[in-house]
Write a protein that holds these residues in place. Sequence first.
Motif, mmCIF file in Angstrom:
data_model
loop_
_atom_site.group_PDB
_atom_site.id
_atom_site.type_symbol
_atom_site.label_atom_id
_atom_site.label_comp_id
_atom_site.label_asym_id
_atom_site.label_seq_id
_atom_site.Cartn_x
_atom_site.Cartn_y
_atom_site.Cartn_z
ATOM 1 N N GLN A 145 -7.719 -20.624 -11.472
ATOM 2 C CA GLN A 145 -8.028 -19.413 -12.227
ATOM 3 C C GLN A 145 -7.722 -18.156 -11.425
ATOM 4 O OE1 GLN A 145 -8.849 -19.009 -15.369
ATOM 5 N NE2 GLN A 145 -8.989 -16.780 -15.142
ATOM 6 N N VAL A 146 -8.062 -18.161 -10.131
ATOM 7 C CA VAL A 146 -7.848 -16.954 -9.325
ATOM 8 C C VAL A 146 -6.365 -16.664 -9.136
ATOM 9 C CG1 VAL A 146 -10.054 -16.965 -8.101
ATOM 10 C CG2 VAL A 146 -8.152 -18.349 -7.223
ATOM 11 N N ILE A 147 -5.550 -17.713 -9.005
ATOM 12 C CA ILE A 147 -4.108 -17.511 -8.847
ATOM 13 C C ILE A 147 -3.484 -17.059 -10.161
ATOM 14 C CG2 ILE A 147 -1.937 -18.757 -8.565
ATOM 15 C CD1 ILE A 147 -3.180 -17.763 -5.977
ATOM 16 N N ARG A 148 -3.976 -17.617 -11.290
ATOM 17 C CA ARG A 148 -3.454 -17.168 -12.585
ATOM 18 C C ARG A 148 -3.753 -15.685 -12.800
ATOM 19 N NH1 ARG A 148 -5.552 -22.094 -14.607
ATOM 20 N NH2 ARG A 148 -7.201 -20.970 -15.735
ATOM 21 N N GLU A 149 -4.908 -15.244 -12.312
ATOM 22 C CA GLU A 149 -5.247 -13.821 -12.441
ATOM 23 C C GLU A 149 -4.307 -12.954 -11.609
ATOM 24 O OE1 GLU A 149 -9.331 -13.455 -11.376
ATOM 25 O OE2 GLU A 149 -10.075 -14.490 -13.167
ATOM 26 N N VAL A 150 -4.005 -13.406 -10.381
ATOM 27 C CA VAL A 150 -3.075 -12.656 -9.520
ATOM 28 C C VAL A 150 -1.690 -12.606 -10.153
ATOM 29 C CG1 VAL A 150 -1.900 -12.609 -7.286
ATOM 30 C CG2 VAL A 150 -4.338 -13.131 -7.393
ATOM 31 N N LEU A 151 -1.210 -13.736 -10.675
ATOM 32 C CA LEU A 151 0.097 -13.779 -11.322
ATOM 33 C C LEU A 151 0.146 -12.857 -12.534
ATOM 34 C CD1 LEU A 151 0.806 -17.632 -11.121
ATOM 35 C CD2 LEU A 151 1.936 -15.829 -9.816
ATOM 36 N N GLY A 152 -0.964 -12.790 -13.270
ATOM 37 C CA GLY A 152 -1.035 -11.890 -14.410
ATOM 38 C C GLY A 152 -0.950 -10.430 -13.981
ATOM 39 N N GLN A 153 -1.619 -10.099 -12.874
ATOM 40 C CA GLN A 153 -1.557 -8.732 -12.354
ATOM 41 C C GLN A 153 -0.134 -8.382 -11.931
ATOM 42 O OE1 GLN A 153 -4.699 -9.322 -9.361
ATOM 43 N NE2 GLN A 153 -5.808 -7.637 -10.297
ATOM 44 N N ILE A 154 0.538 -9.335 -11.284
ATOM 45 C CA ILE A 154 1.918 -9.103 -10.844
ATOM 46 C C ILE A 154 2.825 -8.837 -12.040
ATOM 47 C CG2 ILE A 154 3.943 -10.212 -9.815
ATOM 48 C CD1 ILE A 154 2.003 -11.682 -7.933
ATOM 49 N N GLU A 155 2.691 -9.642 -13.080
ATOM 50 C CA GLU A 155 3.541 -9.485 -14.262
ATOM 51 C C GLU A 155 3.308 -8.149 -14.954
ATOM 52 O OE1 GLU A 155 2.800 -12.830 -16.758
ATOM 53 O OE2 GLU A 155 3.805 -14.266 -15.429
ATOM 54 N N ARG A 156 2.053 -7.661 -14.927
ATOM 55 C CA ARG A 156 1.752 -6.396 -15.606
ATOM 56 C C ARG A 156 2.220 -5.192 -14.803
ATOM 57 N NH1 ARG A 156 -2.829 -9.387 -16.970
ATOM 58 N NH2 ARG A 156 -4.041 -8.566 -15.226
ATOM 59 N N VAL A 157 2.079 -5.241 -13.473
ATOM 60 C CA VAL A 157 2.374 -4.057 -12.659
ATOM 61 C C VAL A 157 3.837 -3.967 -12.254
ATOM 62 C CG1 VAL A 157 1.927 -5.032 -10.357
ATOM 63 C CG2 VAL A 157 1.425 -2.623 -10.806
ATOM 64 N N ALA A 158 4.529 -5.102 -12.146
ATOM 65 C CA ALA A 158 5.896 -5.110 -11.618
ATOM 66 C C ALA A 158 6.858 -4.199 -12.382
ATOM 67 C CB ALA A 158 6.431 -6.547 -11.572
ATOM 68 N N PRO A 159 6.878 -4.203 -13.729
ATOM 69 C CA PRO A 159 7.865 -3.376 -14.445
ATOM 70 C C PRO A 159 7.552 -1.882 -14.415
ATOM 71 C CG PRO A 159 7.041 -5.199 -15.805
ATOM 72 C CD PRO A 159 6.131 -5.060 -14.640
ATOM 73 N N THR A 160 6.393 -1.488 -13.925
ATOM 74 C CA THR A 160 6.015 -0.079 -13.877
ATOM 75 C C THR A 160 6.491 0.543 -12.565
ATOM 76 O OG1 THR A 160 3.872 -0.337 -12.745
ATOM 77 C CG2 THR A 160 3.931 -0.770 -15.117
ATOM 78 N N ASP A 161 6.200 1.835 -12.407
ATOM 79 C CA ASP A 161 6.515 2.517 -11.149
ATOM 80 C C ASP A 161 5.277 2.650 -10.260
ATOM 81 O OD1 ASP A 161 9.194 2.895 -11.815
ATOM 82 O OD2 ASP A 161 8.754 4.719 -12.942
ATOM 83 N N ALA A 162 4.176 2.007 -10.655
ATOM 84 C CA ALA A 162 2.912 2.160 -9.931
ATOM 85 C C ALA A 162 2.996 1.583 -8.519
ATOM 86 C CB ALA A 162 1.784 1.480 -10.705
ATOM 87 N N TRP A 163 2.313 2.236 -7.596
ATOM 88 C CA TRP A 163 2.222 1.730 -6.232
ATOM 89 C C TRP A 163 1.120 0.685 -6.163
ATOM 90 C CZ3 TRP A 163 2.843 6.558 -2.584
ATOM 91 C CH2 TRP A 163 4.055 7.171 -2.877
ATOM 92 N N VAL A 164 1.288 -0.269 -5.260
ATOM 93 C CA VAL A 164 0.384 -1.412 -5.201
ATOM 94 C C VAL A 164 -0.113 -1.612 -3.774
ATOM 95 C CG1 VAL A 164 0.124 -3.888 -5.655
ATOM 96 C CG2 VAL A 164 1.666 -2.510 -7.088
ATOM 97 N N LEU A 165 -1.411 -1.835 -3.630
ATOM 98 C CA LEU A 165 -2.010 -2.185 -2.341
ATOM 99 C C LEU A 165 -2.427 -3.646 -2.404
ATOM 100 C CD1 LEU A 165 -2.972 -1.407 0.471
ATOM 101 C CD2 LEU A 165 -5.143 -0.663 -0.536
ATOM 102 N N ILE A 166 -1.766 -4.478 -1.607
ATOM 103 C CA ILE A 166 -2.012 -5.923 -1.601
ATOM 104 C C ILE A 166 -2.947 -6.244 -0.448
ATOM 105 C CG2 ILE A 166 -0.927 -8.197 -1.555
ATOM 106 C CD1 ILE A 166 1.740 -6.668 -2.238
ATOM 107 N N ARG A 167 -4.074 -6.862 -0.747
ATOM 108 C CA ARG A 167 -5.081 -7.132 0.280
ATOM 109 C C ARG A 167 -5.386 -8.623 0.339
ATOM 110 N NH1 ARG A 167 -9.569 -2.438 -0.541
ATOM 111 N NH2 ARG A 167 -10.063 -3.068 1.585
ATOM 112 N N GLY A 168 -5.717 -9.082 1.522
ATOM 113 C CA GLY A 168 -6.037 -10.493 1.694
ATOM 114 C C GLY A 168 -6.012 -10.877 3.159
ATOM 115 N N GLU A 169 -6.577 -12.023 3.471
ATOM 116 C CA GLU A 169 -6.636 -12.496 4.851
ATOM 117 C C GLU A 169 -5.247 -12.883 5.354
ATOM 118 O OE1 GLU A 169 -9.359 -15.748 5.008
ATOM 119 O OE2 GLU A 169 -11.038 -14.603 4.162
ATOM 120 N N HIS A 170 -5.151 -13.118 6.666
ATOM 121 C CA HIS A 170 -3.910 -13.617 7.246
ATOM 122 C C HIS A 170 -3.523 -14.931 6.586
ATOM 123 C CE1 HIS A 170 -3.329 -10.750 10.438
ATOM 124 N NE2 HIS A 170 -4.543 -10.935 10.910
#
Length: 455
Positions: A145-170
């Motif tokens: 579920q958590v990965i599907r949510e991330v993939l959904g966010q990627i699909e929504r933001v990618a075609p826009t011009d919005a800047w993205v801050l990607i956060r997560g552990e090493h």
Amino acid sequence: MSQKILIIDDEKSIRLSLAGILSDEGFEAICVESAEEGLAKIDEERISLALLDIWMPGMDGMEALKHIKESNPHLPVIMISGHGTIETAVQATKMGAYDFIEKPPSYEKIVLSVNNALHLAQLEKENLILKQKTTSKPGLTGNSQVIREVLGQIERVAPTDAWVLIRGEHGTGKEVVAQSIHRLSNCSNRPMIEINCAAIPEELIESELFGHEKGAFTGAANSRKGKFDLADGGMLFLDEIGDMSLKTQAKILRILQEQKFERVGGGKTISVSVRVLAATNKDLEKEIELGSFRADLFWRLNVVPIHVPPLRERLEDIPDLVTFFLKEFNKKGFGEKEFSPEALGTMQNHSWPGNVRELRNFIERAVIMSSEPVISEGVVSSLLHPTMHVSAGLGGGKSIDKFKLMNFKDAKKQFEREYLEARLQENKGNISQTAEQIGLERSHLHKKLKTYEID
């Protein structure tokens, strides 16, 4: 938008003639009468091709060609001259010129040469993009579920011009997320320019980001474009943004707000249009409280935040990840191998502090070390939980008994120090190789070694 062709020639009649030919063909002609002006225009404008005269007062065309190829190696240049020789033409071609045309230039010759040069430049660009896509990491693997949510966010933001801050552990796959956004973006036909802010010394990061002029500092023998310049019209990925100094953060903020900057050692303002992706493993809100990260920069970058979950929060994805990595490693000549169901179960019960990177390294190690086609639970357990010994060269096989009289915090520090020393010795002091082996970022390993004063 029509392509810009720069005409550098001291003869006004030639400039007007060439400009008329190019305008009739749908190009935008920009005319200057000296090599010095031409080099400045190349810095200021997004030039697609340059027509360069050889014999001019001041800097001649051959010297200008040398400067152009040093700072813009992919910019096609066509030399033009009324006094050309075979030797000059050969020399210009060796220096990187696409073609050599004698004056007065014919309409057909100019149009054919310009179109062919632009076509070749486009093929080179497409080849670079294809190479980047081929060598880039594939998309996120998993169906949790958590990965599907991330993939959904990627699909929504990618075609826009919005800047993205990607956060997560090493090791969670922040770079994979950035590459996925680029593949689905409107600027996927241009390379994504990447820079690891933690891997560049503080005194050089401004030069890397903004470029520098000749003589700006010791060793700056030529002018050079920076990452922002190279990313103009495309995407810039700032990895480990939390490791930038406050001084560099201030300069970055100004560029992000104005999309303008000056090169190191220069006073000329350069305008760009860049979409920025940034990534960090740090808690930036905490860094802001500590005074080591600017709040205004955080809010400028944090337009669309994407959190990449650690592997311990998506353990159900391990079978999919194992299958993916096994395909990769089985191609390396180790034979077709797989994990038993019990082995997979053991792997799903592990916490994976190094996340997906640690899992990948572990699978490669298991494929190499196992002599059987089916990797058993016993092999997995022995590799995941080896007896806590350090190499004999670092103390003659000290065992876990030595930790009995220590509290947990001190024992952890002692073991971590000896573990890092042992891994470094195995890799003959190679930090990059050690970082890859143990599943840590190189910058994070550097900090650990500094903390424990390990040379």
